[in-house]
Design an enzyme around this catalytic site. Structure first.
Site, short mmCIF file in Angstrom:
data_model
loop_
_atom_site.label_atom_id
_atom_site.label_comp_id
_atom_site.label_asym_id
_atom_site.label_seq_id
_atom_site.Cartn_x
_atom_site.Cartn_y
_atom_site.Cartn_z
N CYS A 38 -8.47 2.03 1.53
CA CYS A 38 -7.67 1.16 2.38
C CYS A 38 -8.00 -0.28 1.99
CB CYS A 38 -7.99 1.39 3.86
SG CYS A 38 -7.23 0.17 4.97
N GLU B 47 -21.94 -6.30 31.26
CA GLU B 47 -21.21 -5.32 30.44
C GLU B 47 -21.42 -3.94 31.07
OE1 GLU B 47 -19.25 -3.10 28.06
OE2 GLU B 47 -19.26 -5.23 27.52
N ASP C 188 -13.95 -11.91 27.63
CA ASP C 188 -13.30 -11.25 26.50
C ASP C 188 -12.96 -9.83 26.93
OD1 ASP C 188 -12.31 -10.51 24.05
OD2 ASP C 188 -14.26 -10.34 23.06
N CYS D 287 1.15 5.38 7.56
CA CYS D 287 0.01 4.95 8.36
C CYS D 287 0.45 4.02 9.49
CB CYS D 287 -1.01 4.25 7.47
SG CYS D 287 -2.30 3.35 8.33
N CYS E 135 -7.19 -10.24 23.16
CA CYS E 135 -6.69 -9.48 22.02
C CYS E 135 -5.24 -9.05 22.23
CB CYS E 135 -7.57 -8.27 21.75
SG CYS E 135 -7.69 -7.12 23.13
N CYS F 285 -0.61 -1.66 8.49
CA CYS F 285 -0.36 -2.99 7.91
C CYS F 285 1.14 -3.30 7.96
CB CYS F 285 -0.87 -3.04 6.48
SG CYS F 285 -2.67 -2.88 6.36
N CYS G 262 0.84 -1.20 0.00
CA CYS G 262 0.00 0.00 0.00
C CYS G 262 0.88 1.25 0.00
CB CYS G 262 -0.90 -0.03 1.23
SG CYS G 262 -1.82 1.50 1.52
N GLN H 157 -17.06 -7.31 16.76
CA GLN H 157 -15.80 -7.65 16.12
C GLN H 157 -15.76 -7.09 14.69
OE1 GLN H 157 -13.13 -8.90 17.30
NE2 GLN H 157 -13.62 -10.16 19.07
N TYR I 75 -17.88 -9.06 30.18
CA TYR I 75 -17.53 -8.14 29.08
C TYR I 75 -18.32 -8.54 27.84
CZ TYR I 75 -13.57 -7.78 32.30
OH TYR I 75 -12.79 -7.67 33.42
#
Length: 457
Positions: A164, A338, A386, A80, A413, A83, A74, A288, A317
Site C-alpha cells: 500500500c 481518558e 479531541d 479498496c 476528525c 485513496c 494504485c 495519530q 479524550y
C-alpha cells in the site's frame, strides 16, 4: 425522470469526499466513480433514488486537465476505496478538502466562519505508522492460500494486497512473511460466518522517529501455534521489531482488537518521539497514524491556545497524553482524562519519563472532569478536546461551559460534527470565527480541523 440502464453524456462538475465525480442530469445529482471534476464522459445509470442517482463510467470522452495519469493510480484503489483522490493532483485534493469543510460549516448553520487554506506536510506516500490487515483464505493460482490485505469498500471481502503506497515498505515485507508463515504451518483463519478459525488480523505499528516496529496478531484463541519459531524468524528478518504480541478477540464483532494483549517477545510497547517528547505506545493506545502530520496538527493547536505560564490545562479524550503534553510546558498543571485504562497507564508513564511533574491522568468519562478537577484542586484555565468522530455530546458541551475556561481548542476528525458542535457551543456562550483544516490523511477523503473557542458572554 432518470431510468436505470439509461446512457448519458455528461460533464463532471464536482468531486466529493468519497471519490465520486458529480454530474447533474435534469437537476438530479448523479454520482460516478472513476471520474473527476472537468471530465466529459459517457455514463450508464445503475441506481436511482428520489434525490440522486448512481452511474458507472462507460467512456471517458475528454479527460479533465486535473486528472492524473492512469499509471499513477494504485491498482487496487477502485476495490479498496481508501485513496479516493488518487486521480487528481495533490494541489487539487487540498482545494477539495477546503471546499468540503466550508460546505460542512454552511450545511450545519455554523457560517459565517472563515475556513483557512489546508495545512499539509505534503507527504503523500508512506506516512502511516499503523496498519490493520484482515487475514483470510482464498484460491490463488489454483491453490488455497492465506491472504492478507484490505477489505473491499463496504464489504468484508478481502483484497489481497501486500503493498500500500500509504504504508511503509517494511510493512509490506512483514505482510508477505506472515502469509507465508501461516501457509507453511497450516494455521487456520477466522470465519465470520461460523466463528471458527484462529487468525483474524495482522496489526502493525511503527515509531516514525525511532524506527521501532510492533507486530501483533489478533487471534480467535488464547495462543499462537509455533510462536517461538514465528518470533525467531521475524526477528532475524526484521531487526527493527521491538515488540511481538498477540491480542485475543473471541467476540463475534467488527471491532478489530480485544482487551487482552500478551507479549510473545520484547516489550509491551514501542516508543516514538513527537513534538520533542518521548511516548510509549501499546496496542490498545490511540496514537495519530501520521507522525509528521500530528506534529503539524499539535503545533497548530498550540499556537491557537497560547497557554500562559501558570495556567492549568484540561485534556479530554487524552489517549496516551500526546496532545496535552505537546501543548504544555514541563511545569504546566495538566489533567488528562481518558476512558481506556491501558492508555492512562501509558500516559502516566509518558509524563514521568518526560519530566512533567504537574501532569496527572485519570481513567474516566469526559463528564467526570469537574469532580476530577475539584479533587485535584485545579481550575481549568484552558481545555483541549479531541473527541471521536461522533464529536461531543450536548451534555459535555454544556459541562465544559460550566467549567468556564477562557479558551477551548477543539481538534476534530469530522468536519460535519465539528460544524454541528460550533452551533452548540454558541448556544452556551463560546464562539469561534475560524476553522483551520490540516491534512493528516493524504489521498483519502478525511481531513482534520482545529478551532479555538473563546467566551463571548
Amino acid at each position: 425522470m432518470l431510468q436505470k440502464n439509461q446512457v448519458y453524456q455528461v460533464q463532471i462538475t464536482d468531486l466529493n469526499n468519497l471519490g465520486f465525480g458529480v454530474a447533474k442530469i435534469d437537476g438530479i445529482s448523479v454520482f460516478v466513480a472513476d471520474t473527476v471534476t472537468g471530465d466529459e464522459a459517457e455514463i450508464k445509470i445503475i441506481k436511482t433514488a428520489k434525490t440522486y442517482a448512481i452511474g458507472v463510467l462507460l467512456t471517458l470522452i475528454t479527460p479533465s486537465p486535473i486528472r492524473c495519469a492512469e499509471n499513477a493510480v494504485c491498482p487496487v484503489t477502485r476495490r479498496c476505496g481508501g485513496c479516493v483522490y488518487q486521480r487528481v493532483s495533490y494541489e487539487e485534493e487540498l482545494k477539495l478538502k477546503k471546499q468540503y469543510v466550508t460546505f460542512a460549516m454552511k450545511k450545519a448553520g455554523a457560517a459565517p466562519i472563515t475556513v483557512n487554506e489546508v495545512l499539509s506536510t505534503y507527504q503523500t506516500e508512506g506516512y502511516r505508522n499503523k496498519a490493520q490487515y484482515p487475514i483470510g483464505r482464498q484460491t490463488v493460482d489454483g491453490r488455497e492460500r492465506t491472504v492478507i490485505g484490505f477489505y473491499a469498500a463496504k464489504s468484508h471481502t478481502i483484497i489481497p494486497a501486500d503493498h500500500c503506497a500509504l504504508q511503509p515498505e517494511l510493512f509490506s515485507k512483514i505482510v508477505r512473511f506472515t502469509a507465508d508463515f501461516c501457509d507453511r504451518f497450516g494455521l487456520s483463519v477466522y470465519d465470520e460466518k461460523t466463528g471458527e478459525g484462529l487468525l483474524r488480523h495482522l496489526y502493525l505499528r511503527m515509531g516514525a522517529s525511532t524506527g521501532q516496529i510492533m507486530v501483533c496478531l489478533v487471534l480467535n484463541g488464547d495462543s499462537l501455534p509455533h510462536a517461538d519459531t514465528f518470533c525467531e524468524e521475524l526477528r532475524a528478518r526484521f531487526p527493527a521489531i521491538a515488540s511481538i504480541q498477540i491480542n485475543v478477540n473471541r467476540k463475534a464483532t467488527n471491532v478489530i482488537l480485544g482487551e487482552d494483549c500478551r507479549v510473545l517477545w520484547g516489550t509491551p510497547y514501542i516508543e516514538d518521539v513527537l513534538c520533542g517528547r518521548t511516548f510509549r505506545i501499546s496496542p490498545l493506545s490511540f496514537y495519530q497514524v501520521n507522525h509528521d502530520g500530528a506534529e503539524l496538527l499539535y503545533n497548530t493547536a498550540k499556537s491557537l491556545l497560547q497557554l500562559q505560564p501558570g495556567e492549568a490545562l484540561l485534556d479530554l479524550y487524552c489517549g496516551i497524553g500526546t496532545i496535552g503534553m505537546s501543548l504544555a510546558d514541563d511545569d504546566t498543571p495538566l489533567v488528562g482524562i481518558e476512558i481506556v485504562p491501558q492508555a492512562i497507564e501509558n500516559a502516566k508513564e509518558n509524563a514521568r519519563r518526560n519530566g512533567m511533574k504537574n501532569a496527572q491522568f485519570f481513567c474516566g468519562d469526559a463528564s467526570d472532569a469537574g469532580k476530577i478537577l475539584a479533587d485535584c484542586g485545579i481550575r481549568a484555565d484552558a481545555v483541549v478536546v479531541d473527541p471521536p468522530r461522533k464529536g461531543l455530546t450536548p451534555e459535555v458541551i454544556a459541562y465544559l461551559a460550566e467549567l468556564h475556561p477562557s479558551r477551548i481548542v477543539y481538534i476534530s476528525c469530522d468536519a460535519d460534527t465539528l460544524a454541528r458542535d460550533i452551533v452548540r457551543f454558541r448556544e452556551v456562550g463560546y464562539d469561534t470565527d475560524t476553522v483551520q483544516p490540516v491534512d493528516m490523511f493524504s489521498r483519502t477523503g478525511h481531513v482534520e480541523c482545529v478551532a479555538l473557542f473563546q467566551r463571548n458572554i
